[in-house]
Enzyme design. Sequence first.
Site: not given
Length: 258
Positions: A52, A154
């Site tokens: 919520g 990377y």
Amino acid sequence: MAVITDLSGSVAVVTGGTRGVGAGITRALLEAGAEVVTCARRPPDTPVEADGRTARFLPVDLRDPTAVGDFFARVRDDHGRLDLLVNNAGGTPYRMLGDGGAERQARVVELNLLAPLTASLAAYEVMRHQSGGGAIVMIGSVSGTRPSPGTAAYGAAKAGLDSLARSMAVEWAPRIRVNTLVLGMVRTELSHLHYGDEDGLAAVGRTVPLGRLAEPADIGAACVFLASDRAAYISGASLSVHGGGERPAFLDASTAYH
């Protein structure tokens, strides 16, 4: 995820926290009670929510030091403090070194190493002046600890990120703790681009000792731990979250193990 750590009252920033691993980290921090601010160049299609509660989103280009400084100053002004920075933004397309060109590879390093450095420096300027200091978590990768064909720049950037975190942990102690989560393969909404359909994902998962790819919630749980007082004496550490790593190829190649 059951809440075992309470981060209520703390303020966290998660770069790239709107999807994939970043969204999993954001949800875990929300569930633990933290106020969470996410950032990326573009807003998410839907806000990241949990229990919520909704994470705040602010746009920023992490490659722009001035914009990054302004972003963290706004977080401080709006929320009163900054307790946690999670340097999650990053990534790379699959591209062999000979096919990419130097400029493309340099952009990969910029996003995965220089941008976290820029964000950490700006966060440090907030954290070092407040009571309680703060914590920084780098999201690293096993690509930085082993050969990474197709994502070499990377992997090199992630190796540098881990080294950077250890140096920061020394320079900025005792007020700021800095650690790295070293991730293996994680199942996200983009996993099919790397591993194919559900059968492909299952097959790849079987190569991991724990028998599956990580879920973003697994990464979030580890991040909540490193952000909490339960990790108060952990700094300069690299925590592997990879399900046991990779089964050595020789075990499958040798008839002695069959």
